[in-house]
Write an enzyme that holds these catalytic residues in place. Structure first.
Site, PDB file in Angstrom:
ATOM      1  N   SER A  61      -3.971   9.203  -2.007  1.00 34.83           N
ATOM      2  CA  SER A  61      -4.938   9.897  -2.876  1.00 34.83           C
ATOM      3  C   SER A  61      -5.844  10.884  -2.165  1.00 34.83           C
ATOM      4  CB  SER A  61      -5.806   8.884  -3.612  1.00 34.83           C
ATOM      5  OG  SER A  61      -5.172   8.531  -4.789  1.00 34.83           O
ATOM      6  N   LYS A  64      -5.474  14.341  -3.227  1.00 30.76           N
ATOM      7  CA  LYS A  64      -6.087  14.846  -4.472  1.00 30.76           C
ATOM      8  C   LYS A  64      -7.195  15.860  -4.169  1.00 30.76           C
ATOM      9  CE  LYS A  64      -4.832  10.724  -7.052  1.00 30.76           C
ATOM     10  NZ  LYS A  64      -5.094   9.343  -7.360  1.00 30.76           N
ATOM     11  N   TYR A 186       3.550  15.762  -7.388  1.00 29.57           N
ATOM     12  CA  TYR A 186       2.399  14.882  -7.148  1.00 29.57           C
ATOM     13  C   TYR A 186       2.744  13.822  -6.073  1.00 29.57           C
ATOM     14  CZ  TYR A 186      -0.719  10.912  -8.097  1.00 29.57           C
ATOM     15  OH  TYR A 186      -1.580   9.845  -7.963  1.00 29.57           O
ATOM     16  N   TYR A 238     -12.620   5.324  -5.842  1.00 26.70           N
ATOM     17  CA  TYR A 238     -12.167   4.454  -6.940  1.00 26.70           C
ATOM     18  C   TYR A 238     -13.393   3.857  -7.628  1.00 26.70           C
ATOM     19  CZ  TYR A 238      -7.884   4.841  -4.182  1.00 26.70           C
ATOM     20  OH  TYR A 238      -6.840   5.305  -3.461  1.00 26.70           O
ATOM     21  N   VAL A 256      -4.605   4.798  -0.964  1.00 27.95           N
ATOM     22  CA  VAL A 256      -4.065   3.444  -0.799  1.00 27.95           C
ATOM     23  C   VAL A 256      -3.218   3.294   0.467  1.00 27.95           C
ATOM     24  CG1 VAL A 256      -4.173   2.750  -3.228  1.00 27.95           C
ATOM     25  CG2 VAL A 256      -2.116   3.872  -2.369  1.00 27.95           C
TER      26      VAL A 256
END
Ligand code: GLU
Length: 302
Positions: A61, A64, A186, A238, A256
């Site tokens: 992530s 992102k 992605y 998160y 993660v």
């Protein structure tokens, strides 16, 4: 700086063995949990490191952030009509909120938001995968950086929840491209492999008002940089963003794969890596190391 990192390393290393590696992506379940590294990149590009700081890992992530920056480079503020900027308060892969809110994801750092940003990037680039890979190579100054196809394929084979989010957004007319193709791009991004040193360098422009001393260019304006840092501070960790703000008080983003990047605006960027995660999916040693760092430098953005 070296004695700062050495101190954090010996304080936190005894925690090795606690936490659990992510196993919902089968290729990540095989990662050795007994790894721990930290790298700091000062705003003039100087690196200080300790432990497994040169070991590439799956950035997951953390991608992102770079994906959002690619999109912000090519779109104006109308971007924020398609994705929100509020914390979600729900797990990163939750579908619930997306339906309540008519297919507009809460922010670009939950999975739905990142898929939406991937859709936006896909509309702009002939090859979004090459665009992301080259962007990360430029920002880190490492031309060897690549995506691990085994991890990307493993994620694609277990894509059901992410696919459900993308199809739901398409049903709300908030998704323009072919869902399966966007999913592949992605996952390609999530499967990029970088070390703490690579990531500390790559994220440094966020500590430096948008200027990368590695790439020697302005990546975002100072105002856009402030926006990204604000989003990281409120939504980057998160559903632990609140307690991370209390304990650490720095804009940060975790993945993660066990990496966490954070920035000390005006001073330096940092990346911590240790694959075993806590209950909400953040690196257990990573959060502890950043908490120790923030105490030791007695500095936070608040
Ligand atoms: N590729 C992961 C997923 O989509 C990213 C998860 C993460 O690092 O938060 O589930």
């Amino acid at each position: 700086m070296q004695s700062l990192l050495d101190g954090i390393y010996s304080e936190i290393k005894p925690l090795l063995g606690q936490g659990k590696v992510a196993d919902y992506i089968p290729a990540l379940a095989k990662v050795d949990p007994h790894q721990f590294g930290i790298a700091i990149c000062s705003n003039n590009g100087e690196i200080t490191e300790v432990g497994d700081a040169n070991k590439p890992f799956s950035i997951q992530s953390i991608s992102k952030v770079f994906n959002l920056v690619l999109a912000m480079n090519h779109y104006d503020d109308s971007l924020w009509q398609r994705v929100g900027c509020e914390p979600s308060g729900l797990p990163f892969n939750s579908l619930v909120q997306l339906e309540y809110e008519n297919g507009i994801p809460r922010n670009p750092f939950i999975n739905a938001g990142a898929l939406l940003i991937s859709d936006i990037v896909q509309s702009r680039f002939a090859s979004p995968q090459v665009a992301m890979r080259d962007f990360l190579r430029t920002l880190s100054g490492n031309a060897e950086i690549h995506s691990n196809p085994e991890v990307a394929d493993s994620e694609y084979a277990h894509r059901d929840r992410n696919a459900a989010m993308a199809y739901l957004m398409r049903d709300y007319n908030n998704f323009d491209n072919e869902v399966e193709e966007v999913l592949q791009n992605y996952f390609f991004n999530c499967a990029m492999e970088m070390s703490c040193v690579d990531l500390a360098r790559a994220i440094n422009f966020l500590a430096n008002r948008g200027y990368s001393s590695i790439a020697e260019k302005q990546i975002l304006s100072a105002d856009q940089t402030r926006q990204v840092n604000a989003l990281l501070a409120t939504s980057g960790m998160y559903d632990e963003a609140g307690s991370f703000a209390l304990k650490v008080g720095l804009p940060g983003k975790s993945g993660v794969g066990g990496g966490i990047v954070a920035v000390v605006p005006g001073r330096f960027s940092i990346c911590v890596f240790s694959p075993a995660l806590n209950k909400v999916g953040n690196s257990l040693l990573g959060v502890a190391a950043l908490e120790s760092l923030s105490k030791r430098i007695s500095w936070s953005v608040y």
